[in-house]
Design a protein around this motif. Structure first.
Motif, short mmCIF file in Angstrom:
data_model
loop_
_atom_site.label_atom_id
_atom_site.label_comp_id
_atom_site.label_asym_id
_atom_site.label_seq_id
_atom_site.Cartn_x
_atom_site.Cartn_y
_atom_site.Cartn_z
N PRO A 1 -9.62 -1.43 0.23
CA PRO A 1 -8.96 -1.44 0.51
C PRO A 1 -9.71 -0.78 2.15
N ARG A 2 -8.07 -0.98 3.04
CA ARG A 2 -8.87 -1.45 4.52
C ARG A 2 -8.20 -0.01 4.91
N ASP A 3 -8.73 0.57 6.19
CA ASP A 3 -7.96 1.65 7.28
C ASP A 3 -7.61 0.70 8.22
N GLN A 4 -8.02 0.07 8.90
CA GLN A 4 -7.61 -0.71 9.61
C GLN A 4 -7.88 -1.79 9.60
N PRO B 1 1.02 3.32 4.16
CA PRO B 1 0.43 4.23 5.22
C PRO B 1 -0.98 3.03 5.94
N ARG B 2 -1.22 2.23 5.04
CA ARG B 2 -2.25 1.04 5.92
C ARG B 2 -1.72 -0.15 5.50
N ASP C 1 -4.24 -4.61 1.10
CA ASP C 1 -5.55 -4.53 0.23
C ASP C 1 -6.28 -6.15 0.39
N THR D 1 1.17 -1.41 0.04
CA THR D 1 -0.17 -0.04 -0.09
C THR D 1 0.76 1.52 -0.02
N HIS D 2 1.74 1.07 -0.50
CA HIS D 2 3.00 2.57 0.04
C HIS D 2 3.06 2.54 -1.43
N ASP E 1 -2.00 -6.40 8.11
CA ASP E 1 -1.86 -5.17 9.09
C ASP E 1 -0.37 -4.50 8.95
#
Length: 154
Positions: A142-145, A118-119, A122, A82-83, A111
């Motif tokens: 996409p996931r933020d957490q 940054p997150r 996916d 995700t970078h 994780d």
């Protein structure tokens, strides 16, 4: 209508038809490829029982990893960091995903353990058909957490 006008009209129609065909072929070439069993389509991973708990299995043609947590949940994790989008690899000795480009590390569920990512990684939706896990690689999530409802329990 004169012969010259008829030929001009005919050649214009043939030219227009040729341009439409070239445009259609160009759009088809640029569009996403959706092939059953490969990236961009549905990939049959196998029977749920064939994956041991706390394991990660790579599917190179599908461009994902199928992770099974120690409590039996399944998660289809994208290989794309995700970078900057580099391909991550699974390092079994360290029990983590590692990005070779900038050193990001991710745990079994994707994780972030070590930035600059940054997150979390996916994921792809998983369904079960006749006891076989099927991953839809056309729809990255996409996931933020990390959340427990992201896992599939069979």
């Amino acid at each position: 209508m004169s012969r010259r006008d008829f030929l001009t009209l005919g050649m214009s129609a043939v030219g227009l038809l040729g341009m439409l065909q070239m445009g259609g072929m160009t759009l088809q070439f640029l569009g996403p490829r959706r092939v059953e069993g490969e990236f961009g389509g549905l990939v049959e991973a196998g029977l749920a029982a064939s994956f041991p708990p706390a394991s990660v299995t790579e599917f190179p043609d599908g461009r994902f990893f199928l992770a099974r947590t120690s409590d039996g949940g399944f998660l289809a994790v994208s290989r794309r960091c995700t970078h900057l989008g580099c391909a991550v690899s699974w390092e079994a000795s360290q029990n983590q995903f590692a990005c070779p480009c900038h050193g990001s590390h991710f745990d079994l569920q994707g994780d972030v353990q070590n930035p600059p990512a940054p997150r979390p990684l996916d994921t792809y939706p998983i369904s079960v058909r006749d006891g076989v896990l099927v991953v839809d690689t056309a729809k990255a999530i996409p996931r933020d957490q990390i959340a427990p409802e992201q896992l599939l329990y069979v």
